[in-house]
Scaffold this motif. Structure first.
Motif, PDB file in Angstrom:
ATOM      1  N   PRO A 150       1.606 -11.330   7.761  1.00 30.82           N
ATOM      2  CA  PRO A 150       0.408 -11.385   6.913  1.00 30.82           C
ATOM      3  C   PRO A 150       0.721 -10.864   5.512  1.00 30.82           C
ATOM      4  O   PRO A 150       1.684 -10.122   5.304  1.00 30.82           O
ATOM      5  CB  PRO A 150      -0.578 -10.460   7.630  1.00 30.82           C
ATOM      6  N   THR A 151      -0.103 -11.242   4.541  1.00 30.96           N
ATOM      7  CA  THR A 151       0.067 -10.790   3.161  1.00 30.96           C
ATOM      8  C   THR A 151       0.121  -9.269   3.107  1.00 30.96           C
ATOM      9  O   THR A 151      -0.723  -8.584   3.692  1.00 30.96           O
ATOM     10  CB  THR A 151      -1.101 -11.289   2.286  1.00 30.96           C
ATOM     11  N   GLY A 152       1.130  -8.745   2.418  1.00 35.31           N
ATOM     12  CA  GLY A 152       1.277  -7.301   2.283  1.00 35.31           C
ATOM     13  C   GLY A 152       2.038  -6.637   3.408  1.00 35.31           C
ATOM     14  O   GLY A 152       2.289  -5.436   3.358  1.00 35.31           O
ATOM     15  N   ALA A 153       2.398  -7.405   4.448  1.00 33.58           N
ATOM     16  CA  ALA A 153       3.129  -6.852   5.589  1.00 33.58           C
ATOM     17  C   ALA A 153       4.569  -7.372   5.583  1.00 33.58           C
ATOM     18  O   ALA A 153       4.929  -8.230   4.779  1.00 33.58           O
ATOM     19  CB  ALA A 153       2.429  -7.208   6.895  1.00 33.58           C
ATOM     20  N   TRP A 170      -3.086  -2.283   7.508  1.00 31.32           N
ATOM     21  CA  TRP A 170      -4.409  -1.681   7.613  1.00 31.32           C
ATOM     22  C   TRP A 170      -4.802  -1.486   9.082  1.00 31.32           C
ATOM     23  O   TRP A 170      -5.385  -0.471   9.442  1.00 31.32           O
ATOM     24  CB  TRP A 170      -5.416  -2.538   6.870  1.00 31.32           C
ATOM     25  N   TYR A 171      -4.483  -2.432   9.921  1.00 33.05           N
ATOM     26  CA  TYR A 171      -4.745  -2.321  11.363  1.00 33.05           C
ATOM     27  C   TYR A 171      -4.044  -1.082  11.932  1.00 33.05           C
ATOM     28  O   TYR A 171      -4.636  -0.306  12.699  1.00 33.05           O
ATOM     29  CB  TYR A 171      -4.266  -3.586  12.059  1.00 33.05           C
ATOM     30  N   ASP A 227      10.428  -2.823  -4.669  1.00 38.11           N
ATOM     31  CA  ASP A 227       9.624  -2.075  -3.701  1.00 38.11           C
ATOM     32  C   ASP A 227       8.796  -3.000  -2.814  1.00 38.11           C
ATOM     33  O   ASP A 227       8.402  -2.627  -1.721  1.00 38.11           O
ATOM     34  CB  ASP A 227       8.696  -1.105  -4.427  1.00 38.11           C
ATOM     35  N   THR A 228       8.492  -4.209  -3.308  1.00 41.16           N
ATOM     36  CA  THR A 228       7.660  -5.134  -2.535  1.00 41.16           C
ATOM     37  C   THR A 228       8.481  -6.024  -1.612  1.00 41.16           C
ATOM     38  O   THR A 228       7.923  -6.762  -0.808  1.00 41.16           O
ATOM     39  CB  THR A 228       6.844  -6.030  -3.488  1.00 41.16           C
ATOM     40  N   PRO A 267       0.807  -1.228   0.000  1.00 38.27           N
ATOM     41  CA  PRO A 267       0.000   0.000   0.000  1.00 38.27           C
ATOM     42  C   PRO A 267       0.837   1.274   0.000  1.00 38.27           C
ATOM     43  O   PRO A 267       0.488   2.246  -0.680  1.00 38.27           O
ATOM     44  CB  PRO A 267      -0.824  -0.119   1.289  1.00 38.27           C
ATOM     45  N   ASP A 268       1.935   1.284   0.759  1.00 34.83           N
ATOM     46  CA  ASP A 268       2.745   2.509   0.843  1.00 34.83           C
ATOM     47  C   ASP A 268       3.290   2.917  -0.520  1.00 34.83           C
ATOM     48  O   ASP A 268       3.336   4.101  -0.853  1.00 34.83           O
ATOM     49  CB  ASP A 268       3.898   2.305   1.829  1.00 34.83           C
ATOM     50  N   ALA A 269       3.710   1.930  -1.338  1.00 39.16           N
ATOM     51  CA  ALA A 269       4.261   2.243  -2.656  1.00 39.16           C
ATOM     52  C   ALA A 269       3.194   2.841  -3.565  1.00 39.16           C
ATOM     53  O   ALA A 269       3.446   3.800  -4.307  1.00 39.16           O
ATOM     54  CB  ALA A 269       4.857   0.988  -3.286  1.00 39.16           C
TER      55      ALA A 269
END
Length: 404
Positions: free
Chosen positions: A381-384, A58-59, A239-240, A26-28
């Protein structure tokens, strides 16, 4: 949203980002998108998602908005809004069901009714909601039995009645609530933020203060003390990908003293680690040695990559080794099938007893989110990310080994 440079070249008045908890990075995405929205009245940004895990991206963003403070302690630009399942008009089995015909409520159903009363009070005069109806509870019963096989946990994850239920982890959290609470008590703000600039030989370096720098210092080195540095090493290209991360801990006090977090190529990261090691009294340096990138860092530290310097205090994986061939595999911390649980067990037990000085909010955030997924894998978690968590656990455990 997973495309490149969304919003670039545009001027946007309103943006709605949907299901951001499922975005890979999300940050990218937001770094390109948000500058397209001019500040001031008449503009709107909505971040919206189903919750996934306690502690994930998101949390953290939702709770920053709820508290009104961002991660750095500044004022948060967002307002937190939680929408429970029972305000959706289609989630009902009709209006013919009454409380008299519904039957006895379970404990969970009583809780849902109470949540409905609280929510109705909060939104009075804003929307027409007056509490949970018997038809809605009948719908809930039917869905729970037919779609979720009676699993209240799974139902709450998809249809939360409050924002606590909204972030039930998709996997099993590794660290308990008590361990995370104890870790959070140790969080404190750094006394200095900036950069460390190694010279061609990192025994010479420059410290430059910079509020947005990658080096944060909580305690400066004391010439009487010994220090250890544990580091997570990544490629530092995509970036990921995870970030390069390290922490400094004092052997005599057990206190966390400094942290670095960023993305560098292998040679640069090795020089930075060496410079930071020299700054902290030629600290014992323990980079994680799990990949080609990590081995590349250790090769530089050993003076085996064409550089004319060698760092003199690298962690050796076993005191019984006879270092005759200076093999890369003899140095650094290897997190293998048995070593990762060893790290986690130490971090869990010492956190429970209050002996682990986590110090840094980023590491604790990742600690709270860390899960064992449906395949049994220990992961973020996915994305973290779990880079800061791994670096902090390596530092703490190596300090535990080295202290005697």
């Amino acid at each position: 949203a997973e495309g490149t440079t969304p919003g670039m070249g545009a001027t946007l008045q309103a943006v709605h980002n949907s299901e951001v908890a499922s975005w890979r990075d999300p940050d990218a995405v937001l770094a390109d998108l948000l500058p397209a929205i001019p500040p001031g009245p008449g503009t709107l940004v909505v971040q919206e998602s189903t919750g996934r895990s306690v502690g994930d991206w998101w949390y953290q963003r939702y709770n920053e908005a709820k508290k009104g403070k961002d991660e750095e302690g500044g004022e948060c630009e967002y307002v937190a809004i939680f929408l429970p399942w029972f305000i959706q008009p289609e989630y009902t089995d009709g209006g013919d069901i009454t409380w008299n015909t519904f039957g006895e409520l379970t404990e969970r159903e009583v809780g849902v009714v109470e949540e409905g009363k609280r929510f109705a009070e909060e939104v009075k005069g804003i929307i027409d909601f007056f509490g949970v109806t018997p038809g809605q509870l009948a719908w809930r019963r039917r869905m729970l039995a037919s779609e979720f096989h009676g699993d209240e946990h799974l139902f709450a994850q998809q249809f939360p009645a409050n924002d606590r239920e909204a972030f039930l982890a998709g996997g099993l959290n590794v660290f308990t609530a008590e361990q995370c609470a104890n870790a959070r008590k140790t969080i404190r703000k750094p006394i200095w933020t900036g950069e460390i600039w190694p010279q061609p030989n990192p025994i010479q370096y420059t410290l430059t203060e910079n509020p947005s720098g990658e080096l944060r210092i909580w305690e400066r080195p004391d010439r009487k003390f010994h220090y250890v540095i544990g580091a997570d090493v990544q490629w530092g290209q995509k970036d990921t990908s995870d970030f390069d991360a390290c922490y400094v801990e004092c052997l005599e006090t057990g206190r966390m003293c400094a942290a670095m977090y960023g993305r560098w190529d292998m040679g640069r990261w090795a020089s930075i680690l060496a410079a930071l090691g020299y700054y902290y009294n030629t600290a014992r340096l323990a980079p994680e040695r799990n990949s080609r990138a990590a081995e590349g860092v250790i090769a530089v530290l050993l003076g085996m990559s064409g550089n004319n310097w060698r760092y003199p205090n690298i962690f050796i994986r076993s005191p019984r080794l006879k270092l005759t061939d200076f093999s890369i595999k003899d140095y650094g911390w290897y997190t293998g099938e048995h070593e990762k649980p060893e790290l986690i067990v130490y971090a869990k037990e010492s956190s429970l007893s209050g002996e682990f000085d986590w110090g840094d909010q980023r590491a604790v955030n990742q600690m709270e989110a860390y899960i064992r997924d449906e395949h049994g894998k220990l992961t973020a978690p996915t994305g973290a990310h779990d880079d800061a968590l791994m670096a902090r656990m390596i530092t703490g455990y190596v300090e535990h080994i080295e202290r005697p």
